[in-house]
Design an enzyme around this catalytic site. Structure first.
Site, PDB file in Angstrom:
ATOM      1  N   LYS A   1      22.233 170.996  66.615  1.00  0.00           N
ATOM      2  CA  LYS A   1      23.215 170.065  66.055  1.00  0.00           C
ATOM      3  C   LYS A   1      23.964 170.727  64.901  1.00  0.00           C
ATOM      4  O   LYS A   1      25.182 170.631  64.791  1.00  0.00           O
ATOM      5  CB  LYS A   1      22.511 168.783  65.563  1.00  0.00           C
ATOM      6  CG  LYS A   1      22.083 167.873  66.712  1.00  0.00           C
ATOM      7  CD  LYS A   1      21.165 166.739  66.270  1.00  0.00           C
ATOM      8  CE  LYS A   1      20.723 165.941  67.507  1.00  0.00           C
ATOM      9  NZ  LYS A   1      19.703 164.935  67.249  1.00  0.00           N
TER      10      LYS A   1
ATOM     11  N   GLN B   1      16.416 162.321  62.527  1.00  0.00           N
ATOM     12  CA  GLN B   1      15.908 162.821  63.804  1.00  0.00           C
ATOM     13  C   GLN B   1      14.621 162.075  64.179  1.00  0.00           C
ATOM     14  O   GLN B   1      13.686 161.997  63.385  1.00  0.00           O
ATOM     15  CB  GLN B   1      15.640 164.335  63.690  1.00  0.00           C
ATOM     16  CG  GLN B   1      15.169 164.982  64.981  1.00  0.00           C
ATOM     17  CD  GLN B   1      16.214 164.929  66.095  1.00  0.00           C
ATOM     18  OE1 GLN B   1      17.383 165.202  65.883  1.00  0.00           O
ATOM     19  NE2 GLN B   1      15.789 164.563  67.298  1.00  0.00           N
TER      20      GLN B   1
ATOM     21  N   ASP C   1      24.314 157.731  65.312  1.00  0.00           N
ATOM     22  CA  ASP C   1      23.515 157.553  66.528  1.00  0.00           C
ATOM     23  C   ASP C   1      23.832 156.225  67.221  1.00  0.00           C
ATOM     24  O   ASP C   1      23.465 156.020  68.380  1.00  0.00           O
ATOM     25  CB  ASP C   1      22.020 157.569  66.174  1.00  0.00           C
ATOM     26  CG  ASP C   1      21.369 158.901  66.504  1.00  0.00           C
ATOM     27  OD1 ASP C   1      21.902 159.614  67.378  1.00  0.00           O
ATOM     28  OD2 ASP C   1      20.328 159.218  65.900  1.00  0.00           O
TER      29      ASP C   1
END
Ligand code: NAP
Length: 281
Positions: free
Chosen positions: A52, A96, A119
């Protein structure tokens, strides 16, 4: 059969995003920033976060990774999120997953400001997506959606079957397809006759976690099949779709690896840029 090349589509998307970041930089004299919080030393999470960060840098985003050991307490993480929520240089925040057991995942998700929730997991974004309002959209279904639209730009009236009803994949995928005027059936582990449901579909999105569940004789000719699954097996990584069989009948199919996976990170970058643009309005 069209083999849907997710690597190529993701590279094209990153190229578009790179241009957009450069335009935003000229216009606002600053670039969107993505901050990732990584807790613990689980190898897959470390790899995802490294990828990422690399992709964010590649398109010109400001990126930062905040690392905590497994033993970090929940309050420290929530306080850090609070601080990032107030920081104007941070456009998107991602924690995460998975988290250590002593940290409440839902509390963490809800602490992230919905306007920085790249997200798309915050209940406000989930609600906005299902109500058809502007929202961050979870990255994997967003990637699937973009791949489907490349094959078939007009989805109106198509029958779509989503296999799996997770908050991460199946449910947001269903909302995206509904928004495109598909007739959507969402299936799960208690669905009585999954094969019969799939045989009705013009589009199948499989997000289950069972190796090669969707067989060749479950798919009618001219169906677009998107395989979200990533399953480690003795023969290597395979998807939720029996690739060899389904590729003989489908109109288009994503491979695993190299299909949906690469689009997920590219969509995270896209979401970060969208959050930045909304913050500048
Ligand atoms: P999940 O949370 O475990 O959900 C799996 C879903 O599949 C559940 O809704 C479950 O039904 C359903 N299911 C289980 N057995 C079934 C069966 N026999 N028939 C029909 N449905 C069944 O999984 P997830 O997080 O959505 O992930 C799914 C897969 O995608 C995994 O392989 C994961 O590794 C992969 N993944 C890939 C990416 C990517 O970037 N490519 C990203 C995320 C996840 P119930 O609700 O009834 O239990």
């Amino acid at each position: 059969m069209i083999l849907i090349d997710g690597k190529k589509a993701a590279a094209e998307l990153r190229e578009e995003l790179k241009k957009e970041v450069s335009e935003l930089k000229s216009k606002h004299n600053k670039v969107p920033g993505l901050t990732v919080i990584l807790i613990g030393d689980l190898t897959p999470s470390q790899i995802y976060v490294r990828n990422k960060e690399k992709s964010a840098n590649e398109v010109g985003l400001k990126s930062e990774v905040i690392r905590y050991p497994d033993s970090v307490d929940e309050k420290t993480v929530l306080d850090k999120i609070n601080e990032l929520n107030k920081d104007d240089t941070v456009s998107g925040i991602l924690v995460q997953l998975p988290l250590p057991k002593h940290i409440d995942k839902q509390k963490v998700i809800e602490k992230i400001s919905p306007s920085k929730d790249v997200d798309g997991f915050h209940p406000i974004n989930v609600g906005n997506l299902s109500s058809g309002y502007e929202s961050s959209i979870p990255c994997t279904p967003l990637g699937c959606y973009l791949l489907i639209k490349k094959i078939e730009p007009n989805l109106t009236g198509k029958k779509a079957v989503v296999v799996g009803r997770s908050n991460l994949n199946g449910k947001p995928m269903t909302q995206l397809l509904l928004k495109e005027n598909c007739t959507v059936t969402i299936t799960h582990s208690r669905t009585k006759d999954l094969k019969a449901e799939c045989l009705e579909a013009d589009i199948i999105v499989a997000a289950v976690g069972i190796p090669e569940l969707v067989k060749g004789d479950w798919v009618k000719k001219d169906t677009i099949v998107i395989d979200v699954g990533i399953n480690k097996t003795e023969k290597g990584i395979v998807g939720d779709v029996a690739f060899d069989e389904v590729s003989k009948v489908a109109k288009a199919l994503t491979p695993v690896p190299g299909g949906v996976g690469p689009m997920t990170i590219a969509c995270l970058l896209k979401n970060t840029i969208e959050c930045f643009k909304r913050s500048q309005k």
